[in-house]
Write a protein that holds these residues in place. Structure first.
Motif, mmCIF file in Angstrom:
data_model
loop_
_atom_site.group_PDB
_atom_site.id
_atom_site.type_symbol
_atom_site.label_atom_id
_atom_site.label_comp_id
_atom_site.label_asym_id
_atom_site.label_seq_id
_atom_site.Cartn_x
_atom_site.Cartn_y
_atom_site.Cartn_z
ATOM 1 N N SER A 1 -50.868 -2.291 -47.271
ATOM 2 C CA SER A 1 -50.282 -3.606 -47.563
ATOM 3 C C SER A 1 -48.769 -3.513 -47.729
ATOM 4 C CB SER A 1 -50.935 -4.218 -48.803
ATOM 5 O OG SER A 1 -51.041 -3.270 -49.806
ATOM 6 N N ALA A 2 -48.234 -2.357 -48.190
ATOM 7 C CA ALA A 2 -46.774 -2.222 -48.275
ATOM 8 C C ALA A 2 -46.149 -2.290 -46.895
ATOM 9 C CB ALA A 2 -46.406 -0.902 -48.950
ATOM 10 N N VAL A 3 -46.861 -1.765 -45.889
ATOM 11 C CA VAL A 3 -46.315 -1.804 -44.535
ATOM 12 C C VAL A 3 -46.489 -3.190 -43.925
ATOM 13 C CG1 VAL A 3 -46.669 -0.894 -42.216
ATOM 14 C CG2 VAL A 3 -46.556 0.643 -44.130
ATOM 15 N N MET A 4 -47.589 -3.889 -44.256
ATOM 16 C CA MET A 4 -47.920 -5.111 -43.552
ATOM 17 C C MET A 4 -47.338 -6.374 -44.164
ATOM 18 S SD MET A 4 -49.355 -4.527 -40.855
ATOM 19 C CE MET A 4 -49.893 -3.060 -40.031
ATOM 20 N N VAL A 5 -47.039 -6.382 -45.464
ATOM 21 C CA VAL A 5 -46.643 -7.634 -46.120
ATOM 22 C C VAL A 5 -45.264 -8.078 -45.607
ATOM 23 C CG1 VAL A 5 -45.523 -6.602 -48.133
ATOM 24 C CG2 VAL A 5 -46.689 -8.778 -48.358
ATOM 25 N N LYS A 6 -45.082 -9.425 -45.507
ATOM 26 C CA LYS A 6 -43.856 -9.932 -44.887
ATOM 27 C C LYS A 6 -42.690 -9.977 -45.853
ATOM 28 C CE LYS A 6 -45.317 -10.814 -40.778
ATOM 29 N NZ LYS A 6 -44.848 -9.923 -39.723
ATOM 30 N N ASP A 7 -42.984 -10.167 -47.147
ATOM 31 C CA ASP A 7 -41.921 -10.268 -48.142
ATOM 32 C C ASP A 7 -41.507 -8.857 -48.562
ATOM 33 O OD1 ASP A 7 -40.237 -10.940 -50.095
ATOM 34 O OD2 ASP A 7 -41.709 -11.855 -51.429
ATOM 35 N N LEU A 8 -40.223 -8.531 -48.401
ATOM 36 C CA LEU A 8 -39.792 -7.160 -48.664
ATOM 37 C C LEU A 8 -39.842 -6.822 -50.143
ATOM 38 C CD1 LEU A 8 -36.806 -6.624 -46.254
ATOM 39 C CD2 LEU A 8 -39.064 -5.671 -46.129
ATOM 40 N N LEU A 9 -39.594 -7.819 -51.020
ATOM 41 C CA LEU A 9 -39.664 -7.539 -52.447
ATOM 42 C C LEU A 9 -41.086 -7.166 -52.850
ATOM 43 C CD1 LEU A 9 -37.696 -7.490 -54.753
ATOM 44 C CD2 LEU A 9 -38.345 -9.799 -55.322
ATOM 45 N N SER A 10 -42.077 -7.891 -52.292
ATOM 46 C CA SER A 10 -43.478 -7.521 -52.549
ATOM 47 C C SER A 10 -43.751 -6.121 -52.033
ATOM 48 C CB SER A 10 -44.432 -8.492 -51.859
ATOM 49 O OG SER A 10 -44.040 -9.793 -52.081
ATOM 50 N N ALA A 11 -43.190 -5.808 -50.853
ATOM 51 C CA ALA A 11 -43.424 -4.476 -50.287
ATOM 52 C C ALA A 11 -42.873 -3.406 -51.225
ATOM 53 C CB ALA A 11 -42.767 -4.375 -48.913
ATOM 54 N N ALA A 12 -41.690 -3.661 -51.816
ATOM 55 C CA ALA A 12 -41.104 -2.675 -52.722
ATOM 56 C C ALA A 12 -41.967 -2.490 -53.962
ATOM 57 C CB ALA A 12 -39.694 -3.101 -53.122
ATOM 58 N N ILE A 13 -42.498 -3.615 -54.501
ATOM 59 C CA ILE A 13 -43.315 -3.512 -55.711
ATOM 60 C C ILE A 13 -44.629 -2.806 -55.391
ATOM 61 C CG2 ILE A 13 -44.513 -4.828 -57.482
ATOM 62 C CD1 ILE A 13 -41.541 -4.873 -57.805
ATOM 63 N N ILE A 14 -45.237 -3.133 -54.224
ATOM 64 C CA ILE A 14 -46.483 -2.464 -53.844
ATOM 65 C C ILE A 14 -46.216 -0.982 -53.640
ATOM 66 C CG2 ILE A 14 -48.256 -2.306 -52.066
ATOM 67 C CD1 ILE A 14 -47.874 -5.290 -51.617
ATOM 68 N N PHE A 15 -45.034 -0.668 -53.113
ATOM 69 C CA PHE A 15 -44.698 0.742 -52.947
ATOM 70 C C PHE A 15 -44.566 1.442 -54.300
ATOM 71 C CE2 PHE A 15 -41.639 4.174 -52.288
ATOM 72 C CZ PHE A 15 -42.415 4.936 -51.443
ATOM 73 N N GLY A 16 -44.052 0.716 -55.311
ATOM 74 C CA GLY A 16 -44.020 1.280 -56.658
ATOM 75 C C GLY A 16 -45.422 1.558 -57.178
ATOM 76 N N ALA A 17 -46.343 0.616 -56.921
ATOM 77 C CA ALA A 17 -47.742 0.824 -57.331
ATOM 78 C C ALA A 17 -48.345 2.018 -56.607
ATOM 79 C CB ALA A 17 -48.554 -0.430 -57.041
ATOM 80 N N TYR A 18 -47.999 2.150 -55.333
ATOM 81 C CA TYR A 18 -48.444 3.310 -54.536
ATOM 82 C C TYR A 18 -48.001 4.622 -55.201
ATOM 83 C CZ TYR A 18 -48.088 6.378 -50.368
ATOM 84 O OH TYR A 18 -48.159 7.409 -49.484
ATOM 85 N N SER A 19 -46.731 4.665 -55.617
ATOM 86 C CA SER A 19 -46.227 5.870 -56.274
ATOM 87 C C SER A 19 -46.943 6.126 -57.589
ATOM 88 C CB SER A 19 -44.735 5.727 -56.545
ATOM 89 O OG SER A 19 -44.016 5.797 -55.374
ATOM 90 N N PHE A 20 -47.243 5.036 -58.319
ATOM 91 C CA PHE A 20 -47.895 5.241 -59.607
ATOM 92 C C PHE A 20 -49.321 5.751 -59.432
ATOM 93 C CE2 PHE A 20 -48.535 4.661 -64.013
ATOM 94 C CZ PHE A 20 -47.261 4.721 -64.525
ATOM 95 N N LEU A 21 -50.013 5.255 -58.401
ATOM 96 C CA LEU A 21 -51.361 5.781 -58.127
ATOM 97 C C LEU A 21 -51.284 7.249 -57.714
ATOM 98 C CD1 LEU A 21 -52.905 2.768 -56.238
ATOM 99 C CD2 LEU A 21 -53.659 3.684 -58.392
ATOM 100 N N MET A 22 -50.229 7.589 -56.959
ATOM 101 C CA MET A 22 -50.006 8.988 -56.618
ATOM 102 C C MET A 22 -49.894 9.832 -57.874
ATOM 103 S SD MET A 22 -49.738 9.933 -53.494
ATOM 104 C CE MET A 22 -49.676 9.262 -51.877
ATOM 105 N N CYS A 23 -49.167 9.285 -58.861
ATOM 106 C CA CYS A 23 -48.967 9.982 -60.124
ATOM 107 C C CYS A 23 -50.314 10.260 -60.804
ATOM 108 C CB CYS A 23 -48.056 9.122 -60.975
ATOM 109 S SG CYS A 23 -47.921 9.568 -62.636
ATOM 110 N N LEU A 24 -51.214 9.259 -60.797
ATOM 111 C CA LEU A 24 -52.567 9.473 -61.330
ATOM 112 C C LEU A 24 -53.280 10.576 -60.569
ATOM 113 C CD1 LEU A 24 -54.093 5.930 -61.854
ATOM 114 C CD2 LEU A 24 -53.554 7.600 -63.577
ATOM 115 N N LEU A 25 -53.098 10.564 -59.249
ATOM 116 C CA LEU A 25 -53.790 11.538 -58.405
ATOM 117 C C LEU A 25 -53.307 12.960 -58.720
ATOM 118 C CD1 LEU A 25 -55.727 11.679 -55.951
ATOM 119 C CD2 LEU A 25 -53.724 11.697 -54.530
ATOM 120 N N TRP A 26 -51.987 13.129 -58.909
ATOM 121 C CA TRP A 26 -51.490 14.483 -59.214
ATOM 122 C C TRP A 26 -52.056 14.951 -60.548
ATOM 123 C CZ3 TRP A 26 -50.367 14.106 -54.678
ATOM 124 C CH2 TRP A 26 -49.303 13.436 -54.117
#
Lengths: 337, 127
Positions: A19-44
């Motif tokens: 969804s970070a790649v597909m969403v049209k609003d760049l601000l949403s993409a940045a926030i989703i990318f932050g969520a992506y990083s946080f889930l990565m943090c859980l995974l590590w």
């Protein structure tokens, strides 16, 4: 190693990436990318890589999201919709990704299974680090001892890369104005919430204290120079976000900031050079016992690690502030977000 | 089921990497390309940390590792995950945020000069 959590988090990560790649609003993409990083943090954390998780939480979910929002604020927020002409590029991209993915999947079939204790990666070099870290360096956190002692060269040049990146950002963006006098005059104050300002002002000292703790206690717990430096830089960025850019520049001006960045790398390389002057190899901290009082060669390595971690922290802090200030003010140093 | 658990991390890292690669190749907006690059970088970190995982092992901090007599405790290698990929990836994360900063700075420079971050509009203005 809890494979149920692993499967769940990885699936969520794929949704976030898509969804970070597909969403049209760049601000949403940045926030989703932050969520992506946080889930990565859980995974590590789930895989036992607590130091990596700490870094990802401070860097990926924190600072890089702010950088991205600042850049979007300075450019444009929405993606222009293209109907014609892009289909060819999309097809090429999809084809390239599919072929590369197939090749990688084919290569993956030879891998040892996930979390296999006898995999080749875990059976040659790493047992040495695990068994010798206490007797060689007296540092219980193996990641810290490998980072700053066994692989000290690597970390020194990573610090140099970060420093170079900061200098590159300044070179690309910094604009010097002829008339520096009107800086004080053009003080357009945007809406500033007193609640946010008060809470941030109360929090900043504690954040900085925590950052110093993370640097100093990296020998015994997750943390170290990189994490502490990013948290220190984030405390300045918090001031910049809740007040304005001028408050940051009053605390940490452009000149002192660059000097701090230099000083951090210099401290790291300087400790290595002192080791040469004392007659050992570059970054062989054990000879520091001759100049440090009441230390044997093992404790000298522990203290040497602390010294270079402080250097890394100073350099990373300065570079994070420099990147934020330049991106958020478009290199003009007048007003931020 | 065992096959899925044994290779799920590797499948997902390939999938994430390909999402990032697709965004880098096909997206028209430069910020989207940067997000794709960051997804790609994170996918490589997934790969490395997955290599370092070890069944039944705890975090790489030696227990009873400080104070007097710390060296006398026997350290069993099987009890601690492989720290080496963690070290490599820890520095890689901080370097990746620095490269992200440089990339965004270049995007801002492009926007300052051409007034847009869309790839085809920039190409029109260059020609």
């Amino acid at each position: 190693m809890i494979w149920q959590i692993d499967l769940m988090v990885l699936t969520l990560i794929v949704f976030c990436a898509f969804s970070a790649v597909m969403v049209k609003d760049l601000l949403s993409a940045a926030i989703i990318f932050g969520a992506y990083s946080f889930l990565m943090c859980l995974l590590w954390t789930e895989m036992g890589a607590v130091d990596v998780a700490f870094t990802e939480a401070a860097v990926g979910a924190g600072v890089s999201t702010i950088f991205m929002i600042a850049a979007i604020f300075r450019t444009s927020r929405s993606v222009k919709h293209r109907s014609r002409g892009r289909r060819f590029y999309k097809l090429i991209g999809f084809f390239a990704a599919a072929v590369t993915g197939m090749v990688l999947l084919y290569g993956q079939s030879d891998f040892p299974g996930w979390a296999d204790p006898n995999s080749p990666a875990s059976s040659h070099l790493s047992p040495y680090f695990i068994t010798h870290t206490i007797s060689d360096t007296a540092v219980p956190n193996i990641v810290t001892s490998v980072l700053a002692d066994y692989r000290g060269f690597d970390t020194m040049f990573e610090t140099a890369v970060i420093f170079t990146a900061g200098i590159a950002v300044i070179f690309v963006l910094r604009q010097y104005r002829r008339d520096q006098t009107d800086v004080a005059g053009t003080d357009e104050v945007a809406y500033q919430s007193p609640i946010i300002q008060t809470v941030s002002r109360q929090m900043v000292p504690f954040i900085q204290l925590f950052a110093l703790y993370v640097v100093a206690h990296g020998h015994h717990s997750p943390g170290g120079g990189f994490q502490g430096g990013v948290i220190l830089g984030a405390s300045f960025i918090l001031v910049g976000l809740s007040y304005d850019l001028r408050s940051v520049l009053k605390k940490m001006g452009e000149g002192p900031n660059i000097i701090f960045g230099n000083l951090g790398v210099f401290l790291y390389a300087g400790i290595g050079a002192v080791c040469i002057l004392l007659g050992a190899n570059f970054l062989d901290y054990s000879v520091l016992s001759r100049i440090l009082p009441a230390t044997d060669s093992v404790m000298a390595r522990s203290h040497g690690i602390l010294g270079v971690e402080i250097g890394v922290a100073i350099a990373v802090m300065a570079i994070m502030i420099a990147i934020y200030v330049n991106i958020s003010s478009h290199g003009k140093y007048d007003k931020g977000l | 089921m065992d096959v899925i658990i044994a290779s799920y991390n590797y499948w997902i890292y390939i999938l994430l990497m390909m999402i990032g690669l697709y965004a880098m190749l096909s997206k028209n907006n430069l910020v989207k390309k940067i997000i794709g690059m960051s997804i790609f970088q994170a996918a490589i970190i997934v790969f490395y940390v997955s290599i370092g995982a070890k069944r039944g092992a705890t975090i790489p901090i030696i227990e009873h590792g400080h104070g007097h007599g710390a060296a006398e405790h026997a350290v069993n290698v099987m009890n601690y995950v492989n720290p080496l990929p963690h070290v490599l990836m820890l520095t890689a994360i901080v370097v990746s945020v620095s490269t992200l900063g440089v990339a965004l700075a270049i995007i801002l420079g492009i926007h300052r000069r051409y007034g847009t971050v869309e790839e085809d509009e920039i190409m029109e203005k260059i020609q």
